[in-house]
Design a protein around this motif. Structure first.
Motif, PDB file in Angstrom:
ATOM      1  N   VAL A   9      24.810   7.348  12.905  1.00  0.00           N
ATOM      2  CA  VAL A   9      24.809   8.815  12.921  1.00  0.00           C
ATOM      3  C   VAL A   9      23.405   9.268  13.286  1.00  0.00           C
ATOM      4  O   VAL A   9      22.465   9.117  12.500  1.00  0.00           O
ATOM      5  N   LEU A  10      23.248   9.790  14.489  1.00  0.00           N
ATOM      6  CA  LEU A  10      21.958  10.316  14.916  1.00  0.00           C
ATOM      7  C   LEU A  10      21.813  11.730  14.370  1.00  0.00           C
ATOM      8  O   LEU A  10      22.733  12.539  14.476  1.00  0.00           O
ATOM      9  N   CYS A  21      27.625  10.927   7.266  1.00  0.00           N
ATOM     10  CA  CYS A  21      27.304   9.640   6.648  1.00  0.00           C
ATOM     11  C   CYS A  21      28.084   9.446   5.353  1.00  0.00           C
ATOM     12  O   CYS A  21      28.656   8.373   5.118  1.00  0.00           O
ATOM     13  N   SER A  22      28.114  10.469   4.518  1.00  0.00           N
ATOM     14  CA  SER A  22      28.820  10.366   3.236  1.00  0.00           C
ATOM     15  C   SER A  22      30.309  10.114   3.445  1.00  0.00           C
ATOM     16  O   SER A  22      30.918   9.314   2.722  1.00  0.00           O
ATOM     17  N   SER A  23      30.904  10.795   4.427  1.00  0.00           N
ATOM     18  CA  SER A  23      32.329  10.611   4.689  1.00  0.00           C
ATOM     19  C   SER A  23      32.622   9.187   5.142  1.00  0.00           C
ATOM     20  O   SER A  23      33.606   8.569   4.733  1.00  0.00           O
ATOM     21  N   LEU A  24      31.761   8.635   5.988  1.00  0.00           N
ATOM     22  CA  LEU A  24      31.944   7.259   6.460  1.00  0.00           C
ATOM     23  C   LEU A  24      31.767   6.267   5.310  1.00  0.00           C
ATOM     24  O   LEU A  24      32.520   5.299   5.188  1.00  0.00           O
ATOM     25  N   VAL A  31      27.089   2.186   7.487  1.00  0.00           N
ATOM     26  CA  VAL A  31      26.571   3.318   8.241  1.00  0.00           C
ATOM     27  C   VAL A  31      25.064   3.176   8.405  1.00  0.00           C
ATOM     28  O   VAL A  31      24.346   2.835   7.460  1.00  0.00           O
ATOM     29  N   LEU A  32      24.589   3.469   9.601  1.00  0.00           N
ATOM     30  CA  LEU A  32      23.164   3.527   9.898  1.00  0.00           C
ATOM     31  C   LEU A  32      22.816   4.978  10.206  1.00  0.00           C
ATOM     32  O   LEU A  32      23.306   5.548  11.183  1.00  0.00           O
ATOM     33  N   ALA A  33      21.991   5.586   9.358  1.00  0.00           N
ATOM     34  CA  ALA A  33      21.510   6.944   9.600  1.00  0.00           C
ATOM     35  C   ALA A  33      20.222   6.855  10.401  1.00  0.00           C
ATOM     36  O   ALA A  33      19.286   6.142  10.016  1.00  0.00           O
ATOM     37  N   VAL A  34      20.161   7.576  11.500  1.00  0.00           N
ATOM     38  CA  VAL A  34      18.996   7.562  12.385  1.00  0.00           C
ATOM     39  C   VAL A  34      18.404   8.966  12.414  1.00  0.00           C
ATOM     40  O   VAL A  34      19.099   9.931  12.738  1.00  0.00           O
ATOM     41  N   PHE A  47      18.957   3.208   6.720  1.00  0.00           N
ATOM     42  CA  PHE A  47      18.214   4.267   7.411  1.00  0.00           C
ATOM     43  C   PHE A  47      17.249   3.641   8.406  1.00  0.00           C
ATOM     44  O   PHE A  47      16.563   2.656   8.126  1.00  0.00           O
ATOM     45  N   HIS A  48      17.209   4.231   9.609  1.00  0.00           N
ATOM     46  CA  HIS A  48      16.278   3.784  10.642  1.00  0.00           C
ATOM     47  C   HIS A  48      15.476   4.991  11.122  1.00  0.00           C
ATOM     48  O   HIS A  48      16.047   5.948  11.664  1.00  0.00           O
ATOM     49  N   PRO A  49      14.144   4.977  10.923  1.00  0.00           N
ATOM     50  CA  PRO A  49      13.331   6.115  11.384  1.00  0.00           C
ATOM     51  C   PRO A  49      13.168   6.101  12.899  1.00  0.00           C
ATOM     52  O   PRO A  49      12.710   5.117  13.478  1.00  0.00           O
ATOM     53  N   MET A  50      13.562   7.156  13.533  1.00  0.00           N
ATOM     54  CA  MET A  50      13.424   7.274  14.990  1.00  0.00           C
ATOM     55  C   MET A  50      13.573   8.730  15.398  1.00  0.00           C
ATOM     56  O   MET A  50      14.457   9.436  14.901  1.00  0.00           O
TER      57      MET A  50
END
Length: 318
Positions: A9-10, A21-24, A31-34, A47-50
């Motif tokens: 999720v960008l 993210c919460s729904s997934l 889930v990877l939050a970007v 979590f990936h900082p970008m």
């Protein structure tokens, strides 16, 4: 639902992104939050900082490949960024257009199929006459830089899907409401204003536009995006809204009522200066037919939940 293992999720720390993210996560999906920085209420996912808007297609492809991503939700929106609504043309183009183009290139470069869900906005249709509905036959006609760049991003995904380059869907959302709003949004600004008034015991005066807009709870919007992840076919755009044009003064009144401040609220009429003109209403029928989606959360419940989720306001002594 199709295999969503490896979902990215960008804009995952933003208002909408956090709820996606919460729904997934609730559905048991990794889930990877970007995003540029993490945020509260972002739990249960990596979590990936970008800064995705500044990333190259190669950098995005490497990220998706390393995490074996099968679903990408692009919830990045320049006008909902935490640093405010006003941006120059280059920032709007980077976040709303170039990122969509880079994601298309990144998805096309992967050795496995990736479904790309691009979050658009009904503002891409431009101002519409009062009483009209936004439906499948409505022709986009944006009149400002923000809406034009949003439409260009949506078209980049739809054109790539039409050519077979990617598996892409566009979901255009009405105005959002509900828990943890962006501080740059009107519901977010209003919530914080009500919290300050509650903490200080002061009255609150709000300037309101003589406008009517379609508001959908952010959790319902997140569910619509997940339904789009499962729909057959590609290259389709869906419009998501409650199907109700709510007068802005009514939205303000209901928000004050949720905060227990009805007696201390004053409203002053103002001209429409926000994006989107003075009327929006989405025809919910096509989304109900194609996605099996209908809004579940009433506007009153959405505003009450937003107030409760914000927690007790700090008093003047706190």
């Amino acid at each position: 639902m199709r295999d969503l293992k490896g979902a990215a999720v960008l804009g995952g720390s933003g208002w909408l992104g956090r709820h996606v993210c919460s729904s997934l996560v609730r559905k048991g999906r990794p889930v990877l939050a970007v995003a540029r920085a993490p945020a509260a209420h972002l739990t249960g996912c990596a979590f990936h900082p970008m800064d995705a808007a500044a990333a190259t297609p190669e950098e995005l492809a490497d990220l998706l490949r390393s995490h074996r991503i099968r679903l990408v939700v692009n919830a990045v929106d320049a006008a909902n960024a935490r640093d405010g609504w006003r941006h120059d043309d280059e920032t709007l183009h980077a976040s709303n257009v170039r990122l969509a183009e880079s994601l298309v290139a990144a998805a096309a470069a992967l050795p496995w199929p990736v479904r790309l869900i691009h979050v658009g906005t009904v503002l891409e249709y431009g101002p519409l006459p009062p009483g009209s509905d936004i439906g499948d036959a409505t022709v986009p006609a944006p009149r400002d830089a923000y809406a034009r760049t949003r439409l260009a991003g949506s078209r980049a995904v739809l054109d790539a899907a039409g050519s077979g380059a990617v598996d892409g869907i566009v979901v255009r959302l009405a105005n959002l409401c509900g828990p943890h709003p962006s501080s740059a949004s009107f519901p977010g600004w209003l919530l914080e204003s009500l919290r300050r008034a509650r903490a200080t015991g002061s009255d609150l005066t709000v300037r309101v536009a003589d406008a009517q807009r379609d508001y959908v709870d952010v959790r319902d919007a997140a569910e619509a995006l997940l339904r789009a992840a499962d729909v057959g076919g590609t290259g389709t755009a869906f419009n998501i809204g409650r199907g109700e044009a709510v007068p802005i003064p009514e939205l303000v009144r209901m928000s004050a009522e949720a905060a227990g401040l009805s007696g201390r609220l004053r409203m002053r009429r103002d001209r429409v200066t926000a994006l989107g003109g003075d009327w929006t209403r989405v025809d919910p029928g096509p989304a109900a037919y194609a996605l099996g989606w209908r809004p579940r959360i009433s506007l009153a419940d959405s505003l009450r939940d937003a107030w409760r989720a914000a927690g007790p306001p700090r008093t003047a002594r706190g």
